[in-house]
Design an enzyme around this catalytic site. Structure first.
Site, PDB file in Angstrom:
ATOM      1  N   ASP A 300       0.888  -1.172   0.000  1.00  7.98           N
ATOM      2  CA  ASP A 300       0.000   0.000   0.000  1.00  7.98           C
ATOM      3  C   ASP A 300       0.921   1.216   0.000  1.00  7.98           C
ATOM      4  OD1 ASP A 300      -1.549   2.179   0.839  1.00  7.98           O
ATOM      5  OD2 ASP A 300      -1.903   1.381   2.849  1.00  7.98           O
ATOM      6  N   GLU A 318      -3.505   4.283  -2.610  1.00  7.73           N
ATOM      7  CA  GLU A 318      -3.960   3.900  -1.260  1.00  7.73           C
ATOM      8  C   GLU A 318      -5.467   4.108  -1.085  1.00  7.73           C
ATOM      9  OE1 GLU A 318      -2.486   6.082   2.375  1.00  7.73           O
ATOM     10  OE2 GLU A 318      -2.522   4.054   3.182  1.00  7.73           O
ATOM     11  N   GLU A 319      -5.941   5.248  -1.533  1.00  6.00           N
ATOM     12  CA  GLU A 319      -7.360   5.558  -1.334  1.00  6.00           C
ATOM     13  C   GLU A 319      -8.229   4.553  -2.096  1.00  6.00           C
ATOM     14  OE1 GLU A 319      -5.118   7.892  -2.240  1.00  6.00           O
ATOM     15  OE2 GLU A 319      -5.160   9.470  -0.702  1.00  6.00           O
TER      16      GLU A 319
END
Ligand code: AR6
Length: 536
Positions: A300, A318-319
């Protein structure tokens, strides 16, 4: 597929698992309660690990202090109110129960409910994004379905929190090696509470507030965000998750492991004798970490505040990962910002959504059926490793020794999680699935970061699958330099020194890989001046 029908270079992906397929690689350590591993559910003695039943909660006493998550249902959570001008305190959970059990038929009712137990936000929050999403963006039938079917179930899930979680959740604090295991049902109940913004002391962004070193967890910031379709698409992913978990409670469990290694225990990079050639490298210009790194430790590209901008405008690696696998968001509840020598491993998340696009073009693309099997502890065999790179806005900065060491230590702390010194096997499985870590929003250079990650993985003895995200040039350059380093038996320490030499040049004008190639040529010629070295 691209470039002659084969998008990858180096070793085939099967080399990332050891002798068998993805599920043949060893499992991560079994869940077992310990002084530094809190298990929030009862581990059945005859657990088959297949995740057939929803685990029952472990019992314990509520804690209301700096070491544990302050739960919205804690009897200690009190809220001030006035009666006839007199200040009184009320149990906040009662206010929450009252507000959520009222009919919530639309986004305005929902906003009013949230404000009723967050009255301090009355002058701050407009819920513009929330109203826009439900009233203009989503299909009216979808909105209707959400408020008539999904939301009442989410209310039940949120209000069942005191039954679903009966023991305190420790905070994963800085400088501590500590793990938490909890069931997917427990996570669903926590996230339903995030949706209704019930977590106390988690709404302020002031630097002196109690949770200023923790990520946001209440969804309130998402409800303010307007003018960006990708934010609405993230909300679609989250609504889809709730629809799924409210329709059928998932039965698995997850583990979150924080690793913190004091700097003096990190490798002495200049002295490392690990051979680059000993790290199998698969480089692929197509595919993504989450689609193609099946069974691997999937990196991540994190923010030190886990989740980064998932609860506002952010919509990069990541989001996106956090909204397609929302159980990862549980980490935001209890993980303090990562220090330079810290990483978080999250084992067992399920993927719920498909997506298309990236950044502004990101779109929810329907239901995802996750067929990853469960491990012996009942976790899905999907592992996400959160490591945060440093943000850079200039190359000279990026090449400073302390920054290079910081990035290598960070990657190594993560990649060497759950390996032991005693284990002398040449490679640890599964391998790591990564890519241009720190090279998008954080502005780093992929030629450097890819090598730093290969070096960290070599030291951690894990194979690497590197996804270049459609960059054919990087794929070919990386495998070319890797082959060269391998042919010359270069160690991690030697490569580190070459990178340090490069950092003394004008790094804005020169290129790292040709520099390394030249150094290797010079070295080969110095050893055997009469023997020409065949390269290219
Ligand atoms: N698989 C493989 N590679 C990918 C994928 C994927 N799914 N998605 C993106 N890439 P970025 P950073 C490649 O910008 O620079 C967030 O807000 C693609 O080439 O997400 O470390 C965090 O919360 C992309 O340009 O990571 C942090 O605040 C590159 O990876 C911050 O961004 C970097 O992706 C971290 O930024």
């Amino acid at each position: 597929m691209s470039d002659g029908g084969v998008s990858w270079r180096g070793v085939p992906i099967t080399s990332m698992y050891g002798s068998e397929g993805p599920w043949g690689a060893p499992e991560f350590p079994l869940i077992s309660p310990a002084y530094n591993h809190t298990v929030l559910y009862h581990i059945p003695t005859n657990s088959s690990g297949t995740g057939d039943h929803v685990p029952t909660p472990q019992r314990g006493e509520d804690k209301w202090d700096h070491e544990y998550v302050r739960m919205p249902c804690s009897p200690h959570s009190l809220y001030p109110y006035k009666v006839n001008g007199e200040d009184k305190l009320k149990k906040r959970w009662e206010m929450i129960e009252e507000a959520l059990q009222d009919n919530i038929e639309n986004s305005h009712d929902l906003a009013a409910a949230i404000l009723s137990y967050n009255s301090k936000l009355k002058h701050v929050m407009t819920f513009r994004g929330l109203h826009e999403f439900f009233n203009n963006y989503l299909d009216p039938e979808e909105t209707d379905y959400f408020f008539t079917i999904t939301l009442p179930e989410m209310v039940k899930l949120a209000l069942a929190l005191p039954h679903i979680i009966q023991s305190p959740i420790p905070l994963l604090k800085q400088h501590k090696n500590r793990a938490i295991s909890l069931s997917q049902q427990q996570i669903a109940s926590l996230l339903a509470n995030s949706f209704f913004c019930t977590f106390p002391r988690r709404n302020s962004s002031k630097t002196d507030c109690e949770y200023s070193s923790y990520p946001r967890i209440n969804f309130s910031t998402l409800y303010e965000t307007t003018g960006s379709d990708s934010t609405f698409e993230k909300l679609k992913c989250l609504c889809h998750y709730f629809r799924r978990v409210c329709t059928k409670v998932p039965t698995g469990v997850m583990t979150f492991i924080r690793r913190s290694v004091p700097p003096r225990q990190c490798p002495d990079w200049a002295e490392s004798t690990k051979l680059i050639a000993q790290t199998p490298l698969h480089v692929n210009s197509s595919g993504t970490i989450e689609d193609d790194g099946v069974g691997l430790m999937q990196v991540d590209f994190a923010n030190k505040y886990l989740g980064g901008g998932v609860l506002n405008y952010g919509c990069v690696q990541e989001e996106i990962r956090f909204v397609i696998c929302p159980e990862l968001m549980a980490s935001m509840l209890f993980t303090e910002t990562l220090r330079p020598n810290e990483a978080l491993l999250m084992i067992g998340c399920e993927r719920y959504s498909k997506y298309s696009g990236y950044g502004n073009s990101f779109k929810w693309a329907g239901n995802f059926v996750d067929d990853a099997p469960f491990d012996s502890s009942g976790r899905r065999r999907c592992t996400v490793l959160a490591i945060d790179a440093l943000p850079f806005n200039n190359k000279a900065h990026e090449y400073r020794r302390e920054h290079i060491v910081r990035e290598m230590n960070k990657a190594w702390v993560g990649m060497s999680i759950c390996t032991s010194e005693e284990d002398k096997s040449p490679l640890h499985y599964p391998g790591v699935a990564t890519g241009n870590w720190g090279c998008g929003a954080f502005g780093g250079s992929a030629d450097l970061k890819s090598l730093l990650q290969v070096m960290a993985a070599s030291e951690a003895r894990r194979p690497v699958a590197y996804y270049t995200f459609n960059d054919l040039r990087l794929r070919d350059d990386l495998i070319y330099i890797y082959d060269l380093l391998s042919q010359h038996n270069v160690t991690v320490g030697q490569l580190y020194k070459m990178i340090m030499m490069f950092s003394l040049t004008d790094v804005r004008k020169s290129k790292l890989y040709p520099f390394i190639k030249q150094k290797l040529l010079d070295k080969a010629q110095a050893v055997a001046p009469t023997t020409p070295v065949a390269m290219d």
